[in-house]
Design an enzyme around this catalytic site. Structure first.
Site, PDB file in Angstrom:
ATOM      1  N   GLU A  71       3.815  -4.603  -6.743  1.00 45.32           N
ATOM      2  CA  GLU A  71       2.939  -3.302  -6.128  1.00 45.32           C
ATOM      3  C   GLU A  71       3.369  -3.118  -4.839  1.00 45.32           C
ATOM      4  OE1 GLU A  71      -0.465  -0.843  -6.207  1.00 45.32           O
ATOM      5  OE2 GLU A  71       0.381  -2.058  -7.641  1.00 45.32           O
ATOM      6  N   CYS A  74      -1.625   1.060   1.270  1.00 50.48           N
ATOM      7  CA  CYS A  74      -0.531   1.574   0.484  1.00 50.48           C
ATOM      8  C   CYS A  74      -0.676   2.918  -0.424  1.00 50.48           C
ATOM      9  CB  CYS A  74      -0.246   0.507  -0.750  1.00 50.48           C
ATOM     10  SG  CYS A  74      -1.715   0.063  -1.792  1.00 50.48           S
TER      11      CYS A  74
END
Length: 492
Positions: free
Chosen positions: A237, A271
């Site tokens: 990720e 993020c």
């Protein structure tokens, strides 16, 4: 630095005060090996136990998390310099455990298969789901408690043992979290944390059977290469550069509220923060005026850490990156409408929500992940142009579209290359957990969904057990139809 007994000791900086007020001691390679061997030994009975046993054990851990919410939140709050997500993180993790306890039986039952072969009716089959014995997790410094537990929870329900190395930038939560794990002895045998830096992470990859990594693209590539050398799975990720498109028909006040929250929450250190904003030329000026007014009302949590909406950069190096991106943009013609470079206040590095106009894709803050509360606003004139600009990136984590109607937003969202698209709002990514699976696009990730219904299946290998009910077939030359002989008939 080293301790009196010669052990390596790593200093930890307080992001709010700027002081080094904490240290961690990485395990030696021998200690790490012994730790992993112990986890592997305990994993055998953990995996062989009924799912109901794992549900009961992990549910007791959820109780411990809720009981320890105060010290866990306090440690995470210090790690992040006062990020609001810290106040919710222990309960988010506990809720995740309880949700997986409810979902795991159904997900695993649906993944199982049994029946007769469609090719050979005398052969029956059934599947066996076999967990990877030892899962290694390397987690980031933003949202440290929550992010460090995102992958371990489904892995533990799957029957794996898990060892986590959190970021050396934000490790204070580890000890109070380990106390909750130790309070559940059956869990403590198969779930632990170690502290250390990049070297420890590299050593960990050599010891485990599967790696889950959350972090930058550059470090994710290193992890992927190390895992490829060992031929073990890597779930990555990575970064994002999320766009938001605001159409001419949108409610501009609501759009500005959504964009500000999506860009400035956690000082932009998420993020899936909004980092690029594309507004129709007919609405651009009014939208910018509204956004500037709203941004100027946001308060730093200084000098009172318990007051204000956003705190300092969690990692002082990130302030340097943000200032570099900002200076590059201004040098290339961007105009700062509010906010500006980072400031050091009481030892911490703070940045106000910063709105910029006259930006373009030649600027670093429109191309590279900034991890800062930037809101660069760029005009577009046609829907096709907006979609082209949104997709002009090497990232594809998430995005947002705010339009006059949900149908208009959906039409645009369907053309954006991102794993999650928030419509009529931003920052909805958190709410997809386990309800829907998604995949990151481009450089934003690799290896499948980590939060949807199938996330638990990432930690399981599917084995087929085939049963023959007819007599085994003898070894013989297969019959060849007339006219297709490979050798003369007299020699057949």
């Amino acid at each position: 630095m080293t301790s009196p007994n010669g052990r390596v000791v790593l200093p930890v900086r307080n992001p709010y005060t700027g002081e080094v007020d904490y240290t961690i001691t990485p395990p030696t390679p021998e200690e790490l090996t012994r730790c992993c061997q112990d986890l592997r030994a305990a994993q055998v009975s953990w995996a062989n136990a009924p799912l109901e046993h794992r549900i009961e054990v992990l549910s007791r851990w959820a109780d411990e998390l809720e009981a320890a919410c105060g010290p866990l939140s306090a440690a995470d709050f210090t790690d992040t310099g006062g990020c609001l997500i810290s106040l919710m993180s222990p309960r988010i993790v506990a809720a995740s455990v309880r949700a997986w306890a409810a979902d795991a039986p159904r997900v695993l039952a649906e993944a199982a298969r049994a029946g007769q072969s469609s090719i050979m009716p005398s052969v029956s089959f059934r599947t066996q789901l076999v967990p990877y014995p030892l899962v290694g997790v390397i987690s980031p410094w933003n949202g440290p408690l929550m992010m460090s537990c995102l992958d371990p929870v489904p892995a533990l329900f799957a029957g794996s043992a898990v060892i986590v190395k959190p970021s050396e930038v934000a490790p204070r939560f580890v000890e109070p979290l380990l106390e909750t794990i130790r309070a559940v002895p059956e869990l403590a045998g198969v779930f632990t944390f170690i502290t250390g830096d990049g070297r420890t992470g590299q050593d960990l990859i050599q010891q485990v059977d599967l790696v889950c990594f959350t972090g930058s693209v550059s470090n994710g590539r290193k992890v992927a290469v190390a895992c490829a050398r060992r031929l073990i799975p890597a779930y990555l990720e990575l970064g994002g550069k999320d766009p938001a498109i605001v159409t001419e028909t949108a409610d501009l006040d609501a759009a500005a509220t959504a964009v500000l929250r999506g860009a400035a929450f956690g000082t932009g250190q998420v993020c899936f923060s909004i980092e690029r904003i594309y507004v129709h030329a007919g609405a651009h000026d009014e939208f910018v005026d509204i956004l500037v007014r709203k941004a100027e009302r946001i308060r730093l949590n200084y000098p009172d850490i318990d007051d204000g909406e956003i705190g300092p950069f969690g990692f002082d190096r990130q302030a340097v990156i943000a200032d570099k991106h900002l200076a590059d943009a201004v040098a290339k013609g961007a105009v700062i409408r509010t906010g500006g470079p980072s400031r050091q206040l009481g030892g911490g590095h703070f940045m106000r929500p910063t709105v910029l106009t006259e930006v373009n894709h030649d600027m670093l803050l429109m191309r590279e992940e900034s991890f800062a509360p930037f809101m660069p606003v760029m005009r577009y004139r046609t829907e096709d142009e907006a979609i082209h600009l949104a997709n002009d990136t090497r990232y594809g984590l998430s995005a947002a579209v705010i339009a006059g109607t949900a149908e208009e937003a959906a039409r645009i969202g369907e053309r954006i290359n991102a794993g999650t698209v928030s419509l009529q709002d931003t920052f909805l990514t958190l709410f997809k957990t386990r309800d829907i699976g998604t995949n990151s696009f481009a450089d934003s990730g690799l290896g499948g969904d980590r939060t949807g219904p199938a996330a638990i299946l990432r930690f399981l290998r599917k084995k087929a057990l085939l049963t023959q009910s007819a007599p085994p077939a003898p070894l013989a030359r297969p019959a060849i139809p007339d006219g297709n002989t490979l050798v003369p008939k007299e020699n057949a």
